[in-house]
Design a protein around this motif. Structure first.
Motif, PDB file in Angstrom:
ATOM      1  N   GLU A  69     -10.230  -3.556   8.204  1.00  0.00           N
ATOM      2  CA  GLU A  69      -9.139  -3.381   7.244  1.00  0.00           C
ATOM      3  C   GLU A  69      -8.135  -3.046   9.237  1.00  0.00           C
ATOM      4  OE1 GLU A  69      -9.739   0.039   5.049  1.00  0.00           O
ATOM      5  OE2 GLU A  69     -10.554  -1.655   3.512  1.00  0.00           O
ATOM      6  N   ALA A  72      -6.502  -6.402  10.552  1.00  0.00           N
ATOM      7  CA  ALA A  72      -5.868  -7.372  10.000  1.00  0.00           C
ATOM      8  C   ALA A  72      -4.558  -5.942  10.533  1.00  0.00           C
ATOM      9  CB  ALA A  72      -6.380  -6.920   8.071  1.00  0.00           C
ATOM     10  N   LEU A  73      -4.634  -4.871  10.210  1.00  0.00           N
ATOM     11  CA  LEU A  73      -3.483  -4.228  10.353  1.00  0.00           C
ATOM     12  C   LEU A  73      -3.270  -4.470  12.018  1.00  0.00           C
ATOM     13  CD1 LEU A  73      -4.672  -0.210   9.285  1.00  0.00           C
ATOM     14  CD2 LEU A  73      -2.336  -1.755   7.863  1.00  0.00           C
ATOM     15  N   ASN A  76      -1.580  -8.122  11.297  1.00  0.00           N
ATOM     16  CA  ASN A  76      -0.146  -8.573  10.548  1.00  0.00           C
ATOM     17  C   ASN A  76       0.569  -7.090  10.671  1.00  0.00           C
ATOM     18  OD1 ASN A  76      -1.228 -11.152  10.188  1.00  0.00           O
ATOM     19  ND2 ASN A  76      -2.662 -10.019   9.648  1.00  0.00           N
ATOM     20  N   ALA A  77       0.692  -6.156  10.700  1.00  0.00           N
ATOM     21  CA  ALA A  77       1.556  -4.971  10.164  1.00  0.00           C
ATOM     22  C   ALA A  77       2.414  -4.513  11.095  1.00  0.00           C
ATOM     23  CB  ALA A  77       0.598  -3.471  10.612  1.00  0.00           C
ATOM     24  N   ARG A  95       3.799  -1.696   6.060  1.00  0.00           N
ATOM     25  CA  ARG A  95       3.524  -2.946   5.027  1.00  0.00           C
ATOM     26  C   ARG A  95       2.547  -4.749   6.219  1.00  0.00           C
ATOM     27  NH1 ARG A  95       9.442  -4.569   3.763  1.00  0.00           N
ATOM     28  NH2 ARG A  95       9.738  -6.120   5.821  1.00  0.00           N
ATOM     29  N   LEU A  96       2.091  -5.420   4.797  1.00  0.00           N
ATOM     30  CA  LEU A  96       0.955  -5.868   5.391  1.00  0.00           C
ATOM     31  C   LEU A  96       1.706  -6.942   4.392  1.00  0.00           C
ATOM     32  CD1 LEU A  96      -2.686  -4.801   5.511  1.00  0.00           C
ATOM     33  CD2 LEU A  96      -0.534  -5.856   7.297  1.00  0.00           C
ATOM     34  N   TYR A  98       0.794 -10.886   1.902  1.00  0.00           N
ATOM     35  CA  TYR A  98       0.556 -11.293   0.989  1.00  0.00           C
ATOM     36  C   TYR A  98       0.609 -12.188   0.610  1.00  0.00           C
ATOM     37  CZ  TYR A  98       2.431  -9.354  -2.728  1.00  0.00           C
ATOM     38  OH  TYR A  98       3.023  -8.590  -3.610  1.00  0.00           O
ATOM     39  N   GLN A 108       5.321  -8.942   0.974  1.00  0.00           N
ATOM     40  CA  GLN A 108       5.391  -7.556   1.842  1.00  0.00           C
ATOM     41  C   GLN A 108       5.059  -6.639   1.182  1.00  0.00           C
ATOM     42  OE1 GLN A 108       4.387  -7.416   5.682  1.00  0.00           O
ATOM     43  NE2 GLN A 108       5.851  -9.601   5.659  1.00  0.00           N
ATOM     44  N   VAL A 111       1.394  -0.661   2.065  1.00  0.00           N
ATOM     45  CA  VAL A 111      -0.170   0.040   2.830  1.00  0.00           C
ATOM     46  C   VAL A 111       0.244   1.908   3.092  1.00  0.00           C
ATOM     47  CG1 VAL A 111      -1.845   0.372   4.413  1.00  0.00           C
ATOM     48  CG2 VAL A 111      -0.362  -1.856   3.763  1.00  0.00           C
TER      49      VAL A 111
END
Length: 407
Positions: A69, A72-73, A76-77, A95-96, A98, A108, A111
Motif C-alpha cells: 500500500e 502504491a501511494l 501514484n498518489a 487520491r489514488l 483506479y 481517481q 483515500v
C-alpha cells in the motif's frame, strides 16, 4: 479317574509365569513411552516445536500488505485541496487512480479526506513532496525489518523516545505503568498507585475524566494506533490545533504506529498545525519495534492454537486471517516499556465475567484482528518466566526488567 492335585508352590509358579507372558505380549503392541516429563526426547520435541513456531512467526503477510500500500501511494498518489468559502480552511483529498475494468480509463478515488487550516498546512505541492518523503522513509525502514529484532537497544526505544519525552540525556525510567483499557479497572481503586510511577503510558486516548480513582490522572505518553490519529485529524485541525489528539493536555506527547500508510499524511498535518503556543509532540514508532511486536503476537497466538486444538501450527490460518491479524496497541506499548524502564507495572490487561471490554466505553465485543488471550499469556510469561519469551532473547545484552501484572 482320580483327579491329581498339583503342589501349591507349583500352582503359584505357573500363575506367575502366565501373568509375565501376558504382560510381555501386550507391551509388544504398545509404542515406546518416555519415562517422566523431563525425558530427553520430550525436551528435543519441545525445542523443535518452539523453533518451528519462531520460524512461522517471522512471516508477516499483513506487514507485506502495508508495504504494498505504501509503494502504491508513493508511485501514484496525488494531493488536491478545495478552499472553503471565505478561505479559512481547505478540504484536502489524498487520491489514488483506479480502473473499473481492464479497458476503462483511470479514475481517481479519495483515500483520505481532511479539513486543514489554509495558512498553516503547506500547499498541495509541498505537502505531497513531504508525504512522499515520509513514505520513502517508512518503506526503507520496513523493508529491512527482517534483518533482526534488535529493538530494545536502539531506535525508538533509545534516543527517539527519550527526546520525545524531554529526557535526551536520561533514556531509562525507574518505574513505568502501562495502563490498559479493560473494564476490570472499574472499581479497582488503582488510581493513586498508577500515578506514583515515573512514567505513565495510556492507550488510544482513553478518557480518564470521571475514572481517576480507578485509572489515575497522570499521563506521560499517549500510545495510539494511526486509526486513532486519523480520527483526531478528521475532526477539525482548524478549531483544535494538534488535530484534537491531546485529551491529556497539549504538551503530552503521542507515539503512534502506522496501521495504514495513508495515515502518514495525518502525522504530517498534525505536526504542521502544532505551534509553540499549542505544541503537540508526535513520533511514529520504529520499524524494528513494529516487526518485533508482530512476531511475538503471532508466536503466542500460534502456540495457543496448537495447545487448544492439537493441530499443527501451520493450520493457524484457519482461525486467523494473517493479512489482518495484528498485535494490540497495549501489547506494543508494553514491549516499548521493556526497553526504557527499570520496572514495569501493567494495569487493565485482562478480563473478567461481566466486565466491559473498555472501562470508558460501552464496547463489549473484542476485535477479531487481535488475539487477546494469547497476549495475556505473553504478559504472564514476562512476569513469571521472562527467559521463555521468544525474540527478546535474541537481543544482545538485553534483559527483561521485572514485570508485575496487576490484572
Amino acid at each position: 479317574m482320580k483327579r491329581r492335585h498339583l503342589p501349591p508352590a507349583l500352582v503359584l509358579l505357573l500363575l506367575l509365569l502366565t501373568l509375565l507372558s501376558l504382560s510381555l505380549s501386550s507391551r509388544r503392541h504398545l509404542p515406546f513411552l518416555p519415562r517422566g516429563p523431563s525425558s530427553q526426547s520430550q525436551q528435543h520435541a519441545a525445542a523443535a516445536g518452539d523453533a518451528l513456531l519462531r520460524r512461522l512467526a517471522t512471516a508477516d503477510p499483513g506487514g507485506d500488505q502495508v508495504l504494498a500500500e505504501a509503494a502504491a501511494l508513493l508511485a501514484n498518489a496525488s494531493v488536491v485541496s478545495i478552499p472553503s468559502i471565505g478561505g479559512r480552511y481547505r478540504f484536502l483529498y489524498l487520491r489514488l487512480p483506479y480502473r473499473t475494468n481492464a479497458t476503462s480509463a483511470p479514475k481517481q478515488r479519495a483515500v483520505s479526506r481532511l479539513r486543514v487550516p489554509s495558512h498553516t498546512v503547506p500547499d498541495d505541492g509541498p505537502l505531497l513532496d513531504a508525504f512522499r518523503a515520509s513514505l520513502r522513509s517508512f518503506l526503507l525502514a520496513h523493508q529491512h525489518r527482517h534483518r533482526g529484532s534488535n529493538v530494545a537497544a536502539g531506535g525508538m526505544l533509545g534516543g527517539g523516545l527519550a527526546g520525545l519525552l524531554g529526557r535526551p540525556g536520561q533514556q531509562r525510567f525507574p518505574t513505568c505503568a502501562v495502563v490498559g483499557n479493560s473494564g476490570i479497572l472499574l472499581g479497582a481503586g488503582r488510581g493513586a498507585q498508577i500515578d506514583a510511577h515515573a512514567l505513565v503510558v495510556r492507550l488510544n486516548n482513553a478518557r480518564v475524566a470521571g475514572h481517576a480513582a480507578d485509572v489515575g490522572a497522570k499521563t506521560s505518553l499517549s500510545f495510539a494506533n494511526s486509526n486513532v490519529l486519523h480520527s483526531c485529524a478528521v475532526r477539525s485541525a482548524l478549531t483544535a490545533p494538534g488535530c484534537a489528539c491531546h485529551p491529556y493536555g497539549r504538551a503530552v506527547p503521542m507515539a503512534v504506529y502506522i496501521c495504514q500508510p495513508a495515515h502518514l499524511l495525518d502525522a504530517l498535518m498534525c505536526n504542521a498545525t502544532a505551534t509553540p503556543a499549542s505544541p503537540f509532540p508526535l513520533l511514529v514508532t520504529d520499524a524494528r519495534l513494529d516487526a518485533l511486536c508482530a512476531r511475538v503476537a503471532r508466536y503466542y497466538s500460534m502456540r495457543r492454537f496448537v495447545s487448544e486444538t492439537g493441530e499443527p501450527a501451520a493450520n493457524w490460518t484457519r482461525r486467523h486471517d494473517e493479512r489482518y491479524f495484528h498485535y494490540s496497541s497495549g501489547m506494543q506499548a508494553v514491549v516499548m516499556a521493556l526497553g526504557v524502564c527499570d520496572e514495569v507495572s501493567l494495569f487493565g490487561f485482562g478480563k473478567a465475567a461481566g466486565a466491559k471490554h473498555h472501562y470508558h466505553t460501552n464496547q463489549k465485543k473484542e476485535l477479531d484482528l487481535h488475539d487477546y488471550e494469547a497476549e495475556y499469556q505473553f504478559y504472564r510469561d514476562l512476569q513469571v518466566r521472562p527467559e521463555a519469551v521468544p525474540f527478546l532473547d535474541e537481543v544482545p545484552g538485553f534483559e527483561v526488567p521485572p514485570v508485575k501484572v496487576y490484572w
